[in-house]
Design a protein around this motif. Sequence first.
Motif, PDB file in Angstrom:
ATOM      1  N   VAL A   6      -3.842  11.983   8.567  1.00  0.00           N
ATOM      2  CA  VAL A   6      -4.669  12.211   7.646  1.00  0.00           C
ATOM      3  C   VAL A   6      -3.727  12.480   6.390  1.00  0.00           C
ATOM      4  O   VAL A   6      -3.825  12.303   5.234  1.00  0.00           O
ATOM      5  CB  VAL A   6      -5.567  13.463   7.808  1.00  0.00           C
ATOM      6  N   GLU A   7      -2.582  13.357   6.764  1.00  0.00           N
ATOM      7  CA  GLU A   7      -1.627  13.664   5.713  1.00  0.00           C
ATOM      8  C   GLU A   7      -0.985  12.448   5.148  1.00  0.00           C
ATOM      9  O   GLU A   7      -0.838  12.456   3.860  1.00  0.00           O
ATOM     10  CB  GLU A   7      -0.534  14.383   6.379  1.00  0.00           C
ATOM     11  N   ALA A   8      -0.622  11.452   6.056  1.00  0.00           N
ATOM     12  CA  ALA A   8      -0.024  10.129   5.594  1.00  0.00           C
ATOM     13  C   ALA A   8      -0.853   9.343   4.641  1.00  0.00           C
ATOM     14  O   ALA A   8      -0.478   8.940   3.681  1.00  0.00           O
ATOM     15  CB  ALA A   8       0.553   9.313   6.641  1.00  0.00           C
ATOM     16  N   ARG A   9      -2.112   9.333   4.949  1.00  0.00           N
ATOM     17  CA  ARG A   9      -3.048   8.574   4.168  1.00  0.00           C
ATOM     18  C   ARG A   9      -3.310   9.306   2.912  1.00  0.00           C
ATOM     19  O   ARG A   9      -3.309   8.712   1.859  1.00  0.00           O
ATOM     20  CB  ARG A   9      -4.506   8.463   4.911  1.00  0.00           C
ATOM     21  N   THR A  10      -3.312  10.842   2.926  1.00  0.00           N
ATOM     22  CA  THR A  10      -3.477  11.479   1.754  1.00  0.00           C
ATOM     23  C   THR A  10      -2.381  11.043   0.637  1.00  0.00           C
ATOM     24  O   THR A  10      -2.150  11.191  -0.400  1.00  0.00           O
ATOM     25  CB  THR A  10      -3.543  13.140   1.934  1.00  0.00           C
ATOM     26  N   LEU A  11      -1.004  11.283   1.254  1.00  0.00           N
ATOM     27  CA  LEU A  11       0.181  11.094   0.591  1.00  0.00           C
ATOM     28  C   LEU A  11       0.152   9.668  -0.138  1.00  0.00           C
ATOM     29  O   LEU A  11       0.654   9.415  -1.120  1.00  0.00           O
ATOM     30  CB  LEU A  11       1.341  11.498   1.411  1.00  0.00           C
ATOM     31  N   ALA A  12      -0.213   8.739   0.897  1.00  0.00           N
ATOM     32  CA  ALA A  12      -0.339   7.376   0.274  1.00  0.00           C
ATOM     33  C   ALA A  12      -1.301   7.115  -0.992  1.00  0.00           C
ATOM     34  O   ALA A  12      -0.896   6.469  -2.060  1.00  0.00           O
ATOM     35  CB  ALA A  12      -0.531   6.295   1.419  1.00  0.00           C
ATOM     36  N   MET A  13      -2.471   7.791  -0.684  1.00  0.00           N
ATOM     37  CA  MET A  13      -3.487   7.670  -1.789  1.00  0.00           C
ATOM     38  C   MET A  13      -3.180   8.335  -2.911  1.00  0.00           C
ATOM     39  O   MET A  13      -3.056   8.089  -4.161  1.00  0.00           O
ATOM     40  CB  MET A  13      -4.729   8.306  -1.207  1.00  0.00           C
ATOM     41  N   LEU A  14      -2.092   9.586  -3.023  1.00  0.00           N
ATOM     42  CA  LEU A  14      -1.746  10.231  -4.038  1.00  0.00           C
ATOM     43  C   LEU A  14      -0.683   9.402  -4.863  1.00  0.00           C
ATOM     44  O   LEU A  14      -0.707   9.407  -6.022  1.00  0.00           O
ATOM     45  CB  LEU A  14      -1.205  11.558  -3.737  1.00  0.00           C
ATOM     46  N   GLN A  15       0.170   8.774  -4.080  1.00  0.00           N
ATOM     47  CA  GLN A  15       1.322   7.965  -4.575  1.00  0.00           C
ATOM     48  C   GLN A  15       0.634   6.686  -5.212  1.00  0.00           C
ATOM     49  O   GLN A  15       1.027   6.297  -6.299  1.00  0.00           O
ATOM     50  CB  GLN A  15       2.183   7.256  -3.589  1.00  0.00           C
ATOM     51  N   GLY A  16      -0.521   6.118  -4.765  1.00  0.00           N
ATOM     52  CA  GLY A  16      -1.330   5.072  -5.529  1.00  0.00           C
ATOM     53  C   GLY A  16      -1.806   5.474  -6.702  1.00  0.00           C
ATOM     54  O   GLY A  16      -1.548   4.830  -7.687  1.00  0.00           O
ATOM     55  N   LEU A  17      -2.578   6.741  -6.687  1.00  0.00           N
ATOM     56  CA  LEU A  17      -2.953   7.195  -7.973  1.00  0.00           C
ATOM     57  C   LEU A  17      -2.059   7.419  -8.920  1.00  0.00           C
ATOM     58  O   LEU A  17      -2.087   7.348 -10.198  1.00  0.00           O
ATOM     59  CB  LEU A  17      -3.953   8.373  -7.608  1.00  0.00           C
ATOM     60  N   ALA A  55       8.705  10.869  -8.688  1.00  0.00           N
ATOM     61  CA  ALA A  55      10.138  10.835  -7.985  1.00  0.00           C
ATOM     62  C   ALA A  55      10.029  11.846  -6.836  1.00  0.00           C
ATOM     63  O   ALA A  55      10.690  11.943  -5.852  1.00  0.00           O
ATOM     64  CB  ALA A  55      11.035  10.961  -9.165  1.00  0.00           C
ATOM     65  N   SER A  56       9.323  13.154  -7.308  1.00  0.00           N
ATOM     66  CA  SER A  56       9.501  14.154  -6.390  1.00  0.00           C
ATOM     67  C   SER A  56       8.659  13.884  -5.317  1.00  0.00           C
ATOM     68  O   SER A  56       8.922  14.407  -4.063  1.00  0.00           O
ATOM     69  CB  SER A  56       8.624  15.420  -7.062  1.00  0.00           C
ATOM     70  N   LEU A  57       7.554  13.070  -5.291  1.00  0.00           N
ATOM     71  CA  LEU A  57       6.737  12.771  -3.915  1.00  0.00           C
ATOM     72  C   LEU A  57       7.015  11.592  -3.566  1.00  0.00           C
ATOM     73  O   LEU A  57       6.732  11.169  -2.148  1.00  0.00           O
ATOM     74  CB  LEU A  57       5.345  12.932  -4.403  1.00  0.00           C
ATOM     75  N   ALA A  58       8.087  10.693  -3.884  1.00  0.00           N
ATOM     76  CA  ALA A  58       8.253   9.450  -3.529  1.00  0.00           C
ATOM     77  C   ALA A  58       8.870   9.277  -1.818  1.00  0.00           C
ATOM     78  O   ALA A  58       8.290   8.828  -0.990  1.00  0.00           O
ATOM     79  CB  ALA A  58       9.424   8.699  -4.354  1.00  0.00           C
ATOM     80  N   GLY A  59       9.787  10.332  -1.616  1.00  0.00           N
ATOM     81  CA  GLY A  59      10.341  10.216  -0.162  1.00  0.00           C
ATOM     82  C   GLY A  59       9.349  11.013   0.926  1.00  0.00           C
ATOM     83  O   GLY A  59       9.918  11.096   1.890  1.00  0.00           O
TER      84      GLY A  59
END
Length: 130
Positions: A6-17, A55-59
Amino acid sequence: LPAPQVEARTLAMLQGLLQQLHAACSHLAAGARAFPSSVQETAGHVRHGVEGVQASLAGARSFQDLSGPVLARSRDAVTRAQLSLEGLLEHVGQHTPLPWILGPFAPALVEYPEDVPVDMSKWEGCVTVG
């Protein structure tokens, strides 16, 4: 789903947005060249703020990878971007001629005086609502 997924999907969605927001901000900054320098600067600041959040959330692979200060700075940057965009929209709404916003292909606005009957024959076959 397990919490890590769930966390991985949420972060991926956030990065996509954030990517979509960055693309929109880049487009806005490019289009702002027709506006005064203050508007251009604001559009540039919004784009740079979004780049900083990206940049802050990329890694990050999970929210555990992000410190509290990073999340707080990211939230503040997004809030500043939102306020700046609202200011830009207000400026455009107040200072831009309507034909410039609508473009050359907008339908002509026609006003009919109240005492002149409108020829409705050209509207035959059209579906009306209400």
